[in-house]
Design a protein around this motif. Sequence first.
Motif, mmCIF file in Angstrom:
data_model
loop_
_atom_site.group_PDB
_atom_site.id
_atom_site.type_symbol
_atom_site.label_atom_id
_atom_site.label_comp_id
_atom_site.label_asym_id
_atom_site.label_seq_id
_atom_site.Cartn_x
_atom_site.Cartn_y
_atom_site.Cartn_z
ATOM 1 N N GLN A 8 0.827 -1.202 0.000
ATOM 2 C CA GLN A 8 0.000 0.000 0.000
ATOM 3 C C GLN A 8 0.863 1.255 0.000
ATOM 4 O OE1 GLN A 8 -2.547 -0.367 3.393
ATOM 5 N NE2 GLN A 8 -3.757 -2.027 2.509
ATOM 6 N N LYS A 9 0.288 2.283 -0.593
ATOM 7 C CA LYS A 9 0.967 3.570 -0.631
ATOM 8 C C LYS A 9 0.758 4.276 0.696
ATOM 9 C CE LYS A 9 1.319 7.835 -3.314
ATOM 10 N NZ LYS A 9 0.802 8.588 -4.483
ATOM 11 N N ALA A 10 1.832 4.769 1.276
ATOM 12 C CA ALA A 10 1.735 5.453 2.565
ATOM 13 C C ALA A 10 0.955 6.752 2.401
ATOM 14 C CB ALA A 10 3.135 5.738 3.110
ATOM 15 N N ALA A 11 0.063 7.017 3.361
ATOM 16 C CA ALA A 11 -0.759 8.235 3.315
ATOM 17 C C ALA A 11 0.128 9.460 3.535
ATOM 18 C CB ALA A 11 -1.844 8.176 4.369
ATOM 19 N N THR A 12 0.036 10.420 2.624
ATOM 20 C CA THR A 12 0.842 11.636 2.696
ATOM 21 C C THR A 12 -0.074 12.839 2.904
ATOM 22 O OG1 THR A 12 2.479 10.678 1.217
ATOM 23 C CG2 THR A 12 2.526 13.068 1.503
ATOM 24 N N VAL A 13 0.139 13.573 3.980
ATOM 25 C CA VAL A 13 -0.657 14.770 4.290
ATOM 26 C C VAL A 13 0.207 15.992 4.001
ATOM 27 C CG1 VAL A 13 -1.914 16.021 6.073
ATOM 28 C CG2 VAL A 13 -1.939 13.508 6.043
#
Length: 398
Positions: A285-290
């Motif tokens: 999964q792609k890491a969540a980027t804020v």
Amino acid sequence: MGGRPGLSQNLFVQSGPPKTEIRLQRCPRAEWPGRVRDPDTRSLCSDVSVVSVGGRAGQGVDFACRMESIPPSFIPNWEVRINVKSGHDGKKEHPKIWLPRALRQTYIRKVGDTVNLLIPFQGKPKPQATWTHNGCALDTSRVSVRNGERDSILFIREAQRADSGRYQLRVQLGGLEATATIDILVIERPGPPQSIKLVDVWGFNATLEWTPPQDTGNTALLGYTVQKADTKSGLWFTVLEHYHRTSCVVSDLIIGNSYAFRVFAENQCGLSETAPITTDLAHIQKAATVYKTKGFAQRDFSEAPKFTQPLADCTTVTGYNTQLFCCVRASPRPKIIWLKNKMDIQGNPKYRALTHLGICSLEIRKPGPFDGGIYTCKAVNALGEASVDCRVDVKVPN
């Protein structure tokens, strides 16, 4: 004249004509040197021919030795050396096995292959050759043996794993014997690993564990082959070969894909025919980027109307269209009003007013003598207003 087998006899001819014949009895076989030499000069005198008269071994047999073409000048005493041997040359050969170099180590074959071993030996008279498998008699329904004068052949048409073991060849002659041992190993492909488990997934990596196969194919394993396949293409790619451990880490997986894994066991025959596949998929999964933006003050571009280019005075001729131009800057967009001698001329068909990107224009269509005067451009918005004016003169042509 007679002699014992295996001994050399010196026979003398006291006198005789140029052709002399010697007769022996009770000898099974006689071998002659083939030449007669002068006892003094040792020079060659004559050929010797051996003639068999008849009889069997162990019985009286007549042989004749005839010496021909003897020169009369030779001394009348002739020395002839005769070597008399028995039917088996008076001696035995001890049994001995000549084991080929390739069979001095474990002889490996695959299941279904043919086993054909030729083992030469020696012994005189002909020895007796026997085979055993792990100390027991051979299974004649699967293994065939052919014994010859000088060799023995062991033949298996289609080898099976049950044919593996220690084969012993025993060659016996009277109280003497010789033995040779041959180790045969029949192998096949190993079974698959018993199970495989996806232990952990982190970042671009996945950890796998599996258990060794129950059946190694009757030989040692050379390692394992690990493969991966993503659910989009379904194609399998090898990531590890000849791997000896039962756990590994698969790296460089692609973000957004889901992967399945399988493991093959490998020995000298090759890879196992099947391989267990992980029941769980590894989701990369792609890491969540804020993304946090820095706050900044919104700039206020509002301003009152301001003319950057004023109107210019002009002189025109009666009947020729004339245009007036000026530029204005304002925010919000201003309302443009044209005046003639301070009178609003909006809606008058003689005049055409246009505004585009802050450029204001007024076209006077075929002006007459009464169209001259002071023209004003006025810009108005919520923040204020501004105006510019010019003088237009209309001349009548001479």
